[in-house]
Design an enzyme around this catalytic site. Structure first.
Site, PDB file in Angstrom:
ATOM      1  CB  ALA A   1       4.811   9.342 -14.593  1.00 44.50           C
TER       2      ALA A   1
ATOM      3  CG  ASP B   1      -1.730   8.697  -3.136  1.00 47.94           C
ATOM      4  OD1 ASP B   1      -1.455   8.217  -2.015  1.00 47.94           O
ATOM      5  OD2 ASP B   1      -0.876   8.922  -3.997  1.00 47.94           O
TER       6      ASP B   1
END
Length: 296
Positions: free
Chosen positions: A22, A133
């Site tokens: 994205a 993450d």
């Protein structure tokens, strides 16, 4: 894209960043007369699995309401295909930016950032979400000084079923826990490991292991103990060094058991004055590494 309007509503002002899946833009919402961030799924990632993952990211974060977690507003599908969602616009620097500029933070600032992200993790883990993450580029300082956790594209939502992915994680493995790198079962303690790496980096201005050679890095994470903080920065108090070592323990059972335990341990750390940095190793901005296969 600059100057174009998305969904007859969002006028694109600037591109803030992009990844494999994205691109994020700063846009002006013509309806609500405010600037927001818009995350647009890239055309090359428009297959069924990326769309599910993109929508899952929105569903995951939209469940959370916490000052140290990015706030999402809405998700839409474009005519002719394509998906995007909008979120709060944080007009400030990432922790990655700050570390590149300053090398390290003062102990007080490092402690406060760690505490704020741990507060976010309490909310995540109580909602059965594992971020997976954590790294400096995914922590943004808001204009009011808050440390805000962002980018939940790899988050694991234990309450969502029916979406199974087998694919590659592209990122900086130095922040991943041993069990995450080797496809083991993970829980919230994997996030705690990653937060420990970030704490270590904020305090001494260096990462626990060299990052130039990926196979060597993986061996380091699996087998080697990071050099204690007190060895890298002799003026650090032992309690601070011990905190980092416990957070980064290779065995999850030897880490802090929860983000609440992390906060309690941080609150017990003795106060410290700013430390002189002995020319820490220069930090490089995070770059994609060769793909690591990881089943979720």
């Amino acid at each position: 894209m600059i100057g174009q309007t998305i969904a007859s509503r969002y006028r694109v002002l600037d591109r803030l960043g992009s990844g494999g899946m994205a691109t994020v833009y700063r846009v002006y919402d013509e309806n609500l007369k405010r600037e927001v961030a818009l995350k647009l799924l890239t055309p090359k990632a428009s297959g069924n699995c990326p769309i599910k993952r993109f929508c899952r990211e929105f569903q995951t974060v939209n469940r959370l309401r916490h000052p140290n977690v990015i706030e999402l507003y809405d998700i839409e599908e474009l005519e002719g295909g394509g998906h995007f969602f909008t979120m709060e616009l944080l007009q400030s620097e990432t922790l990655d930016d700050v570390l590149l500029q300053e090398g390290a933070l003062t102990p007080a600032k490092a402690k406060e950032v760690t505490r704020q992200i741990a507060l976010a993790l309490v909310q995540l883990h109580e909602t059965n979400i594992i971020h997976r993450d954590l790294k400096p580029s995914n922590i943004i300082f808001a204009s009011d000084g808050r440390a805000v956790l962002t980018d939940f594209g790899l988050a694991l939502n234990l309450d969502l079923t029916g979406i199974t992915e087998t694919g590659a994680i592209v990122g900086t493995p130095v922040y991943m826990s041993p069990e995450q790198l080797f496809a083991g079962a993970i829980d919230g303690r994997s996030d705690i490991y990653q937060l420990g790496v970030i704490f270590y980096q904020m305090v001494c201005g260096e990462l626990p292991f060299p990052t130039g050679n990926l196979p060597a890095l993986i061996i380091n994470i699996q087998h080697d103990e990071p050099e204690p903080l007190i060895k890298r920065q002799p003026l650090i108090k032992k309690e601070w060094s011990d905190f980092a070592q416990k957070a980064m323990a290779k065995d999850p059972d030897k880490r802090f058991r929860s983000a609440n335990e992390v906060i309690a341990a941080l609150d017990e750390l003795p106060a410290m004055e700013p430390l002189p940095l002995d020319e820490p190793l220069p930090l490089e901005r995070e770059e994609p590494t060769p793909e690591l296969q990881k089943s979720t």
